[in-house]
Design a protein around this motif. Structure first.
Motif, PDB file in Angstrom:
ATOM      1  N   ALA A 183    -105.163  39.053  48.119  1.00 24.66           N
ATOM      2  CA  ALA A 183    -105.240  37.852  47.292  1.00 24.66           C
ATOM      3  C   ALA A 183    -106.207  38.078  46.135  1.00 24.66           C
ATOM      4  CB  ALA A 183    -105.699  36.668  48.145  1.00 24.66           C
ATOM      5  N   VAL A 184    -105.784  37.640  44.945  1.00 27.22           N
ATOM      6  CA  VAL A 184    -106.653  37.737  43.761  1.00 27.22           C
ATOM      7  C   VAL A 184    -106.857  36.304  43.251  1.00 27.22           C
ATOM      8  CG1 VAL A 184    -106.889  38.756  41.457  1.00 27.22           C
ATOM      9  CG2 VAL A 184    -105.561  39.958  43.225  1.00 27.22           C
ATOM     10  N   PRO A 185    -107.924  35.639  43.706  1.00 27.19           N
ATOM     11  CA  PRO A 185    -108.099  34.227  43.328  1.00 27.19           C
ATOM     12  C   PRO A 185    -108.534  34.102  41.873  1.00 27.19           C
ATOM     13  CG  PRO A 185    -109.882  34.960  44.791  1.00 27.19           C
ATOM     14  CD  PRO A 185    -108.969  36.128  44.616  1.00 27.19           C
ATOM     15  N   LEU A 186    -107.855  33.193  41.151  1.00 25.66           N
ATOM     16  CA  LEU A 186    -108.174  33.004  39.726  1.00 25.66           C
ATOM     17  C   LEU A 186    -108.808  31.646  39.454  1.00 25.66           C
ATOM     18  CD1 LEU A 186    -104.942  34.465  38.062  1.00 25.66           C
ATOM     19  CD2 LEU A 186    -107.099  35.624  38.514  1.00 25.66           C
ATOM     20  N   GLY A 187    -109.101  30.884  40.499  1.00 29.51           N
ATOM     21  CA  GLY A 187    -109.787  29.600  40.291  1.00 29.51           C
ATOM     22  C   GLY A 187    -108.852  28.523  39.765  1.00 29.51           C
ATOM     23  N   ILE A 188    -109.445  27.631  38.968  1.00 29.28           N
ATOM     24  CA  ILE A 188    -108.726  26.430  38.517  1.00 29.28           C
ATOM     25  C   ILE A 188    -108.518  26.491  37.002  1.00 29.28           C
ATOM     26  CG2 ILE A 188    -108.917  23.907  38.292  1.00 29.28           C
ATOM     27  CD1 ILE A 188    -110.892  24.087  40.753  1.00 29.28           C
ATOM     28  N   ALA A 189    -107.312  26.166  36.554  1.00 30.61           N
ATOM     29  CA  ALA A 189    -107.068  26.037  35.102  1.00 30.61           C
ATOM     30  C   ALA A 189    -106.785  24.578  34.790  1.00 30.61           C
ATOM     31  CB  ALA A 189    -105.886  26.908  34.693  1.00 30.61           C
ATOM     32  N   ARG A 190    -107.293  24.123  33.660  1.00 31.47           N
ATOM     33  CA  ARG A 190    -107.043  22.744  33.205  1.00 31.47           C
ATOM     34  C   ARG A 190    -105.579  22.607  32.770  1.00 31.47           C
ATOM     35  NH1 ARG A 190    -109.989  20.646  35.862  1.00 31.47           N
ATOM     36  NH2 ARG A 190    -111.927  21.745  36.119  1.00 31.47           N
ATOM     37  N   ASP A 191    -105.097  21.361  32.739  1.00 32.85           N
ATOM     38  CA  ASP A 191    -103.729  21.093  32.281  1.00 32.85           C
ATOM     39  C   ASP A 191    -103.713  21.112  30.753  1.00 32.85           C
ATOM     40  OD1 ASP A 191    -102.484  20.722  34.811  1.00 32.85           O
ATOM     41  OD2 ASP A 191    -103.395  18.740  34.956  1.00 32.85           O
ATOM     42  N   GLU A 192    -103.852  22.276  30.217  1.00 34.65           N
ATOM     43  CA  GLU A 192    -103.981  22.406  28.756  1.00 34.65           C
ATOM     44  C   GLU A 192    -103.432  23.780  28.407  1.00 34.65           C
ATOM     45  OE1 GLU A 192    -105.727  24.000  25.486  1.00 34.65           O
ATOM     46  OE2 GLU A 192    -107.166  24.156  27.164  1.00 34.65           O
ATOM     47  N   ALA A 193    -102.576  23.826  27.372  1.00 34.80           N
ATOM     48  CA  ALA A 193    -101.777  25.035  27.115  1.00 34.80           C
ATOM     49  C   ALA A 193    -102.615  26.312  26.976  1.00 34.80           C
ATOM     50  CB  ALA A 193    -100.911  24.821  25.879  1.00 34.80           C
ATOM     51  N   ALA A 194    -103.685  26.267  26.180  1.00 34.72           N
ATOM     52  CA  ALA A 194    -104.445  27.497  25.907  1.00 34.72           C
ATOM     53  C   ALA A 194    -105.109  28.020  27.184  1.00 34.72           C
ATOM     54  CB  ALA A 194    -105.487  27.247  24.828  1.00 34.72           C
ATOM     55  N   ALA A 195    -105.689  27.092  27.953  1.00 37.01           N
ATOM     56  CA  ALA A 195    -106.374  27.501  29.191  1.00 37.01           C
ATOM     57  C   ALA A 195    -105.371  28.081  30.183  1.00 37.01           C
ATOM     58  CB  ALA A 195    -107.080  26.291  29.807  1.00 37.01           C
ATOM     59  N   LEU A 196    -104.218  27.419  30.273  1.00 38.76           N
ATOM     60  CA  LEU A 196    -103.177  27.897  31.190  1.00 38.76           C
ATOM     61  C   LEU A 196    -102.700  29.282  30.776  1.00 38.76           C
ATOM     62  CD1 LEU A 196    -100.624  25.042  31.953  1.00 38.76           C
ATOM     63  CD2 LEU A 196    -101.884  26.447  33.585  1.00 38.76           C
ATOM     64  N   GLU A 197    -102.461  29.433  29.476  1.00 39.07           N
ATOM     65  CA  GLU A 197    -101.961  30.724  28.968  1.00 39.07           C
ATOM     66  C   GLU A 197    -102.895  31.862  29.321  1.00 39.07           C
ATOM     67  OE1 GLU A 197     -99.566  29.661  24.946  1.00 39.07           O
ATOM     68  OE2 GLU A 197    -100.669  31.551  24.943  1.00 39.07           O
ATOM     69  N   GLN A 198    -104.160  31.609  29.087  1.00 39.94           N
ATOM     70  CA  GLN A 198    -105.152  32.660  29.326  1.00 39.94           C
ATOM     71  C   GLN A 198    -105.188  33.051  30.804  1.00 39.94           C
ATOM     72  OE1 GLN A 198    -109.178  31.563  28.734  1.00 39.94           O
ATOM     73  NE2 GLN A 198    -109.750  33.588  27.952  1.00 39.94           N
ATOM     74  N   GLY A 204    -104.754  21.833  37.354  1.00 37.79           N
ATOM     75  CA  GLY A 204    -104.897  20.383  37.441  1.00 37.79           C
ATOM     76  C   GLY A 204    -106.249  19.917  36.919  1.00 37.79           C
ATOM     77  N   ASP A 205    -106.206  18.922  36.017  1.00 38.98           N
ATOM     78  CA  ASP A 205    -107.450  18.358  35.474  1.00 38.98           C
ATOM     79  C   ASP A 205    -108.271  17.660  36.543  1.00 38.98           C
ATOM     80  OD1 ASP A 205    -106.935  19.226  32.939  1.00 38.98           O
ATOM     81  OD2 ASP A 205    -105.994  17.343  32.269  1.00 38.98           O
ATOM     82  N   GLU A 206    -107.604  17.239  37.621  1.00 35.61           N
ATOM     83  CA  GLU A 206    -108.298  16.478  38.653  1.00 35.61           C
ATOM     84  C   GLU A 206    -109.037  17.380  39.653  1.00 35.61           C
ATOM     85  OE1 GLU A 206    -105.261  17.430  38.600  1.00 35.61           O
ATOM     86  OE2 GLU A 206    -104.119  17.109  40.437  1.00 35.61           O
ATOM     87  N   LEU A 207    -108.830  18.697  39.568  1.00 34.72           N
ATOM     88  CA  LEU A 207    -109.334  19.589  40.623  1.00 34.72           C
ATOM     89  C   LEU A 207    -110.770  20.029  40.380  1.00 34.72           C
ATOM     90  CD1 LEU A 207    -106.258  21.946  41.140  1.00 34.72           C
ATOM     91  CD2 LEU A 207    -106.849  19.864  42.390  1.00 34.72           C
ATOM     92  N   VAL A 208    -111.537  20.078  41.465  1.00 32.42           N
ATOM     93  CA  VAL A 208    -112.866  20.700  41.423  1.00 32.42           C
ATOM     94  C   VAL A 208    -112.944  21.668  42.599  1.00 32.42           C
ATOM     95  CG1 VAL A 208    -114.043  18.774  40.282  1.00 32.42           C
ATOM     96  CG2 VAL A 208    -113.910  18.820  42.796  1.00 32.42           C
ATOM     97  N   PRO A 209    -113.834  22.672  42.528  1.00 37.34           N
ATOM     98  CA  PRO A 209    -113.939  23.615  43.649  1.00 37.34           C
ATOM     99  C   PRO A 209    -114.476  22.935  44.899  1.00 37.34           C
ATOM    100  CG  PRO A 209    -115.215  24.356  41.728  1.00 37.34           C
ATOM    101  CD  PRO A 209    -114.740  22.981  41.432  1.00 37.34           C
ATOM    102  N   ALA A 210    -114.233  23.558  46.052  1.00 40.38           N
ATOM    103  CA  ALA A 210    -114.633  22.983  47.345  1.00 40.38           C
ATOM    104  C   ALA A 210    -116.123  22.681  47.396  1.00 40.38           C
ATOM    105  CB  ALA A 210    -114.254  23.948  48.471  1.00 40.38           C
ATOM    106  N   SER A 211    -116.914  23.444  46.677  1.00 43.10           N
ATOM    107  CA  SER A 211    -118.369  23.295  46.744  1.00 43.10           C
ATOM    108  C   SER A 211    -118.877  22.120  45.907  1.00 43.10           C
ATOM    109  CB  SER A 211    -119.025  24.582  46.239  1.00 43.10           C
ATOM    110  OG  SER A 211    -118.541  24.862  44.942  1.00 43.10           O
ATOM    111  N   ALA A 212    -117.989  21.555  45.066  1.00 45.94           N
ATOM    112  CA  ALA A 212    -118.463  20.536  44.111  1.00 45.94           C
ATOM    113  C   ALA A 212    -118.455  19.133  44.723  1.00 45.94           C
ATOM    114  CB  ALA A 212    -117.573  20.561  42.879  1.00 45.94           C
ATOM    115  N   ARG A 213    -119.319  18.279  44.163  1.00 49.77           N
ATOM    116  CA  ARG A 213    -119.250  16.851  44.481  1.00 49.77           C
ATOM    117  C   ARG A 213    -118.062  16.278  43.731  1.00 49.77           C
ATOM    118  NH1 ARG A 213    -123.230  13.435  46.106  1.00 49.77           N
ATOM    119  NH2 ARG A 213    -125.091  14.502  46.830  1.00 49.77           N
ATOM    120  N   ILE A 214    -117.363  15.328  44.326  1.00 51.88           N
ATOM    121  CA  ILE A 214    -116.217  14.799  43.584  1.00 51.88           C
ATOM    122  C   ILE A 214    -116.577  13.493  42.888  1.00 51.88           C
ATOM    123  CG2 ILE A 214    -114.200  15.930  44.596  1.00 51.88           C
ATOM    124  CD1 ILE A 214    -114.035  13.875  46.679  1.00 51.88           C
TER     125      ILE A 214
END
Ligand code: AMP
Ligand code: MG
Length: 433
Positions: free
Chosen positions: A229-244, A195-205
């Motif tokens: 659990a193997v956390p992979l963080g956040i991917a943007r809503d964009e094909a290349a980033a998601l694919e990777q 999600g493009d709208e997501l930031v990590p818990a530690s970030a200011r929104i």
């Protein structure tokens, strides 16, 4: 490659049909050897047999004096202390005929003796040759002695394959020298939040952003269910980033992707997965919350990978995890598992609307010998706060129906029960104990 059967027509799958399709594909992982210190809460994949008798020799159960019964028929009796044997040492001299040997708990029983008198029932008499006085309590042959193989015999099956290893089992593995038992490995579950709208818990929104709550929540759910659990963080809503990110996630046994599976213009997850060879098994289930659930399979030479596209709304994601991911994980780890369900009485009335079965957050508690359940003031799929008060999901089957207060309902437990409650299992029923 076989093609997965699409669901017939446009009818949404029922929850039980979708679950059956998941379970058909949730194959057990290959067993592996683990150090026994790491094996807690793993399912044993082979039976464990004794390599020795236990105890391996007749041993003393107390600190005291090993005696021949014929020396202590008449009490009190006074015997010469011929030697002392501590645990881990062997008696070098025999006893009997007026001689006793002092033994410590766990010490082998000396030849010529057939009972041990507790130290508390004796009195040491000072003098150049140590003597001991055995008191007035009658001595019985075999007392305070644990005979060789009393606990188990060599080659006896001690733990059966399929057992979920508990702390006592780990001790027994050590006792019997099974340093690397064969077990079902924990399932490794990669977690990707999109999600493009997501930031990590530690970030200011900033404006329009929200914090990624699904990632950490799913990580906790995986851990609670016994997976890695193997956390992979956040991917943007964009094909290349998601694919990777997806390619990285497909290294694990299972991949959970949250968000991007609904009908929005940036919901790219299903098409990206399919481009990477993950075959869709189903998309959408007749369920509230959790309808957009996507499930697919990547066929592998070694093992197939299960991929879940979980809806982005946190409550939908949590419910889909409980209903579909937990049973899949349990099957892959070969755990004998049954969903913990209860019959409870609704406290307040409820109007079920529409044609989707609903899993409504509730709080179940005991009422005498019965269960009652309070429906929480739930504000929908994005309302995670109310879920923090829930200990169950109340199942309302599809179809318009008015439930009066006191109606019996089925309740899916989410975690521990309140207070001192415990459950007993009678047949398939869980009841208040
Ligand atoms: P989506 O399924 O991507 O359309 O997301 C549905 C809703 O869930 C949107 O309001 C998202 O902002 C929200 N959402 C998606 N992913 C997350 C997440 N990781 N944590 C919290 N909310 C999320
Ligand atoms: Mg999204």
């Amino acid at each position: 490659m076989t093609r997965e059967n699409p669901s017939p027509s446009n009818r949404l799958l029922r929850v039980d049909e979708a679950l059956a399709r998941v379970l058909e594909r949730a194959q057990p992982r290959k067993p592996c050897r683990l150090e026994f210190t790491e094996a807690l809460q793993h399912v044993l994949a082979e039976s464990v047999r004794a390599d020795i008798d236990s105890p391996p020799f007749d041993k003393s159960l107390v600190d005291g004096y090993a005696v021949s019964i014929s020396d202590v028929r008449t009490l009190p009796a006074t015997l010469t202390v011929a030697a002392e044997v501590t645990a881990g040492n062997l008696p070098m001299v025999g006893a009997g005929e007026g001689r006793t040997i002092r033994v410590m708990t766990g010490a082998p029983i000396p030849a010529g003796t057939d009972a041990v008198v507790m130290i508390e029932e004796t009195e040491l008499l000072p003098g150049p040759t140590p003597m001991v006085r055995i008191g007035s309590r009658q001595v019985v042959a075999g007392q305070n002695i644990m005979r060789r193989a009393f606990s188990y015999v060599k080659d006896q099956e001690l733990l059966r394959a399929g057992k979920l290893l508990q702390p006592a089992d780990i001790g027994l593995l050590a006792e019997t020298g099974h340093a690397e038992p064969l077990v079902q490995p924990r399932v490794r579950v990669a977690i990707l939040s999109t999600g493009d709208e997501l930031v990590p818990a530690s970030a200011r929104i900033a404006a329009g952003q929200i914090r990624n709550s699904n990632g950490p929540m799913l990580q906790a759910q995986v851990t609670a269910a016994g997976g890695v659990a193997v956390p992979l963080g956040i991917a943007r809503d964009e094909a290349a980033a998601l694919e990777q990110a997806i390619l990285q996630g497909l290294q694990s046994d299972m991949l959970l992707i949250s968000g991007g599976v609904s009908a929005g213009v940036l919901d790219l997850v299903p098409q990206t997965l399919q481009r990477l060879g993950v075959q869709q098994v189903f998309h959408k289930v007749n369920l509230k919350p959790g309808k957009p659930l996507w499930f697919g399979l990547l066929l592998g030479t070694d093992a197939n990978k299960l991929v879940f596209g979980l809806p982005g709304n946190p409550v939908s994601s949590l419910v889909c995890f409980e209903l579909f991911v937990v049973p899949a994980m349990m099957a892959m780890m070969q755990r004998a598992w049954k969903r913990p369900c209860l019959q409870a009485e609704l406290i307040d009335p409820f109007q079920q609307r529409g044609d989707r079965p609903t899993f409504f957050p509730g709080r179940v508690e005991p009422n005498g010998t019965r269960w009652q359940v309070k429906l929480l003031d739930w504000r929908g799929s994005a309302d995670l706060r109310t879920l923090t008060e829930a200990n169950c999901l109340v199942h309302f089957p599809a179809g318009e129906q008015k439930y009066a207060g006191g109606s019996p309902v089925e309740v899916y437990l989410l975690g521990p029960l309140p207070g001192d409650c415990s459950l007993s299992v009678a047949g398939d029923e869980l009841t208040l104990a």
